[in-house]
Motif scaffolding. Structure first.
Motif, PDB file in Angstrom:
ATOM      1  N   ILE A   1       9.641 -16.511 -31.268  1.00  9.17           N
ATOM      2  CA  ILE A   1       9.555 -15.008 -30.671  1.00  9.17           C
ATOM      3  C   ILE A   1       9.216 -13.907 -31.603  1.00  9.17           C
ATOM      4  N   ASP A   2       8.283 -12.903 -31.554  1.00 12.63           N
ATOM      5  CA  ASP A   2       8.124 -11.778 -32.483  1.00 12.63           C
ATOM      6  C   ASP A   2       9.419 -10.957 -32.324  1.00 12.63           C
ATOM      7  N   MET A   3      10.012 -10.599 -33.662  1.00 16.15           N
ATOM      8  CA  MET A   3      11.183  -9.909 -33.489  1.00 16.15           C
ATOM      9  C   MET A   3      10.708  -8.235 -33.073  1.00 16.15           C
ATOM     10  N   PRO A   4      11.238  -7.849 -31.898  1.00 16.48           N
ATOM     11  CA  PRO A   4      11.148  -6.463 -31.327  1.00 16.48           C
ATOM     12  C   PRO A   4      11.459  -5.376 -32.601  1.00 16.48           C
ATOM     13  N   LYS A   5      10.656  -4.266 -32.418  1.00 13.78           N
ATOM     14  CA  LYS A   5      10.914  -3.230 -33.198  1.00 13.78           C
ATOM     15  C   LYS A   5      12.315  -2.510 -32.691  1.00 13.78           C
ATOM     16  N   GLY A   6      12.817  -2.047 -33.473  1.00 10.49           N
ATOM     17  CA  GLY A   6      14.159  -1.215 -33.262  1.00 10.49           C
ATOM     18  C   GLY A   6      15.317  -2.247 -33.487  1.00 10.49           C
TER      19      GLY A   6
ATOM     20  N   MET B   1      25.819 -25.784 -19.434  1.00 10.46           N
ATOM     21  CA  MET B   1      25.233 -24.912 -20.496  1.00 10.46           C
ATOM     22  C   MET B   1      26.135 -24.888 -21.782  1.00 10.46           C
ATOM     23  N   SER B   2      25.433 -24.805 -22.845  1.00 12.82           N
ATOM     24  CA  SER B   2      26.300 -24.939 -24.054  1.00 12.82           C
ATOM     25  C   SER B   2      26.686 -23.413 -24.493  1.00 12.82           C
ATOM     26  N   GLY B   3      27.321 -23.248 -25.421  1.00  8.95           N
ATOM     27  CA  GLY B   3      27.797 -21.750 -25.653  1.00  8.95           C
ATOM     28  C   GLY B   3      26.729 -21.043 -26.148  1.00  8.95           C
ATOM     29  N   ILE B   4      26.676 -19.810 -26.258  1.00 10.32           N
ATOM     30  CA  ILE B   4      25.659 -18.769 -26.533  1.00 10.32           C
ATOM     31  C   ILE B   4      25.649 -18.213 -27.775  1.00 10.32           C
ATOM     32  N   THR B   5      24.475 -18.018 -28.503  1.00  9.89           N
ATOM     33  CA  THR B   5      24.440 -17.835 -29.880  1.00  9.89           C
ATOM     34  C   THR B   5      24.033 -16.119 -29.680  1.00  9.89           C
ATOM     35  N   THR B   6      24.480 -15.577 -30.529  1.00 13.19           N
ATOM     36  CA  THR B   6      24.364 -13.812 -30.466  1.00 13.19           C
ATOM     37  C   THR B   6      23.788 -13.560 -31.881  1.00 13.19           C
ATOM     38  N   ARG B   7      22.707 -12.831 -31.889  1.00 17.00           N
ATOM     39  CA  ARG B   7      22.052 -12.207 -33.096  1.00 17.00           C
ATOM     40  C   ARG B   7      21.837 -10.853 -32.778  1.00 17.00           C
ATOM     41  N   ASN B   8      21.944 -10.074 -33.959  1.00 19.84           N
ATOM     42  CA  ASN B   8      21.822  -8.361 -33.810  1.00 19.84           C
ATOM     43  C   ASN B   8      20.999  -7.983 -34.987  1.00 19.84           C
ATOM     44  N   TYR B   9      19.388  -7.855 -34.564  1.00 14.66           N
ATOM     45  CA  TYR B   9      18.641  -7.384 -35.234  1.00 14.66           C
ATOM     46  C   TYR B   9      18.292  -5.874 -35.446  1.00 14.66           C
ATOM     47  N   MET B  10      17.648  -5.464 -36.634  1.00  6.40           N
ATOM     48  CA  MET B  10      17.288  -4.065 -36.591  1.00  6.40           C
ATOM     49  C   MET B  10      16.065  -4.314 -37.639  1.00  6.40           C
ATOM     50  N   TYR B  11      14.839  -4.026 -36.563  1.00  9.54           N
ATOM     51  CA  TYR B  11      13.464  -4.094 -37.468  1.00  9.54           C
ATOM     52  C   TYR B  11      12.954  -2.629 -37.232  1.00  9.54           C
TER      53      TYR B  11
END
Length: 431
Positions: free
Chosen positions: A398-403, A418-428
């Motif tokens: 997936i293309d990383m969204p802006k912002g 369901m498995s556990g949830i993976t969380t990522r915080n991106y700043m583009y």
């Protein structure tokens, strides 16, 4: 026949020997009934016999007096001469009267007239005896006829007689008449099972299965100790394809009654796996029953003779919760009670999915990638909410969204776990 005294031939039917004048002795065959009737006739003829004996005795006295008088007239002084003269005079007097004398077996002198009187009396007695015999035989015949008629009437109104009429009506398919007779038989004897069976069969022949079922169920509820009635009820269940009602009925009886109904008791099938644990892999379940056929279901419904027939290949228990219900059925078609077990298989769930790149600030365009193991599907969100199977399905990078983007992703296996949830915080920021 010969005279026992002078050996002269005596014609058939003669009662006296014509040569010596003695009475013929006839010994009849012994017959108790004849003896009884003869005794009665003899009692009736006593009066007539008495008159005849008086006449004979009077004649003897007259003869004796005549002999004595003749002896005295000869002037003989000797007693022997007097007796001889008396005998001679007696014989002379007898001859001059013109009556022939005969001698019976007791030495008594009888005239021809007296002999005929005796013969006539005997003939009368024999005639009376024959008449009484005929009367007795007629009475006995009448008694036999009346007894037979009475027995027939009693039999026709007895339980067996009514049942016979009911069965005859059933054979001729006169079900209305048969039904009436069977009900009458039941009212005669409520404990006899064959009347209930007959009536239930009549209902079955008219597609009135429910009425037959009600008939038996009401009867056994009132006669909980009637073994034959219980057997008849279960046989009706078999005939009417209500096999599964048999174990239900047996569940309500006492242990002592259950022993008496042993032919209708079938053991439940045995399971090779216990359901008290959770399995982490696919399982193979084996069912066993001693010489009986097993039918089962895997969807929680009650099995019957139309359900899946068990084979030696066993039953596969896959991931998730599976309810197995099974019955064993003997050769007569009698089923066991339902045996049930619920199995749970949970495969180990993958940890939270691996996601790249890691959390951070990016100035150049970057794609977000999720590692999806075989057998799983990934779902994600970019607004910070927890993903579900209703979220966006991951199909590739997936293309990383802006912002600023809070990316969350989860794995879901084929059973929805369901498995556990993976969380990522991106700043583009591409300025």
């Amino acid at each position: 026949m010969k005279c026992r005294y002078c050996k002269a031939e005596i014609p058939e039917g003669e009662l006296y020997c014509k040569k010596c004048g003695r009475e013929v002795q006839i010994v009849p065959d012994y017959n108790p009934l004849e003896e009884m009737l003869t005794a009665q006739i003899q009692l009736d003829g006593n009066e007539q016999e008495s008159e005849l004996d008086q006449y004979i005795n009077q004649k003897r006295r007259n003869n004796n007096r005549t002999g004595q008088s003749a002896g005295r007239n000869t002037g003989s002084t000797g007693r022997g001469a007097g007796r001889n003269t008396g005998r001679s005079a007696s014989r002379t007097a007898a001859n001059t009267t013109g009556r022939r004398m005969t001698v019976n077996t007791t030495g008594q002198m009888l005239t021809e007239k007296e002999r005929r009187k005796r013969q006539s009396a005997r003939a009368a007695r024999k005639k009376a005896l024959r008449r009484k015999r005929r009367i007795v035989l007629l009475i006995m015949a009448a008694i036999v006829v009346l007894a037979g008629a009475g027995f027939y009437v009693v039999y026709q109104n007895s339980y067996n007689g009514i049942m016979k009429k009911a069965q005859k009506a059933t054979q001729s398919k006169d079900y209305t008449t048969a039904e009436a007779y069977y009900k009458q038989a039941i009212s005669k004897n409520t404990k006899k099972a064959d009347a209930y069976t007959g009536l239930a069969d009549v209902y079955l022949s008219q597609d009135k299965t429910d009425e037959g079922t009600t008939l038996f169920e009401e009867a056994v509820s009132k006669q909980s100790g009637n073994v034959e009635l219980y057997k008849a009820c279960m046989d009706f269940y078999l005939k009417s394809d209500q096999n599964m009602k048999i174990p239900e009925l047996l569940d309500s009886v006492s242990d002592s009654m259950l022993e008496k109904l042993n032919d209708y008791v079938v053991d439940e099938p045995k399971f090779s796996l216990e359901d008290s644990t959770t399995y982490d892999d696919v399982q193979k379940l084996l069912l066993t029953a001693d010489k009986d056929t097993i039918y089962y279901t895997t969807d929680g419904t009650d099995p019957d003779l139309t359900s899946t027939k068990y084979t030696s290949e066993g039953i596969q228990i896959s991931e998730g919760e599976t309810t197995i219900k099974a019955i064993a059925v003997n050769k007569k078609g009698v089923p066991s009670s339902i045996s049930k077990k619920v199995y749970t298989v949970e495969f180990p769930v993958e940890d939270a999915p691996a996601v790249s790149p890691s959390t951070g600030q990016y100035e150049e365009a970057v794609q977000i990638e999720v590692k999806v193991p075989e057998g799983y599907t990934a779902y994600y969100t970019t607004d910070g909410t927890d993903p579900t199977t209703a979220s966006t399905k991951y199909t590739g990078p997936i293309d990383m969204p802006k912002g600023e983007t809070l990316f969350k992703v989860v794995l879901v296996n084929g059973k929805g776990r369901m498995s556990g949830i993976t969380t990522r915080n991106y700043m583009y920021d591409n300025q």
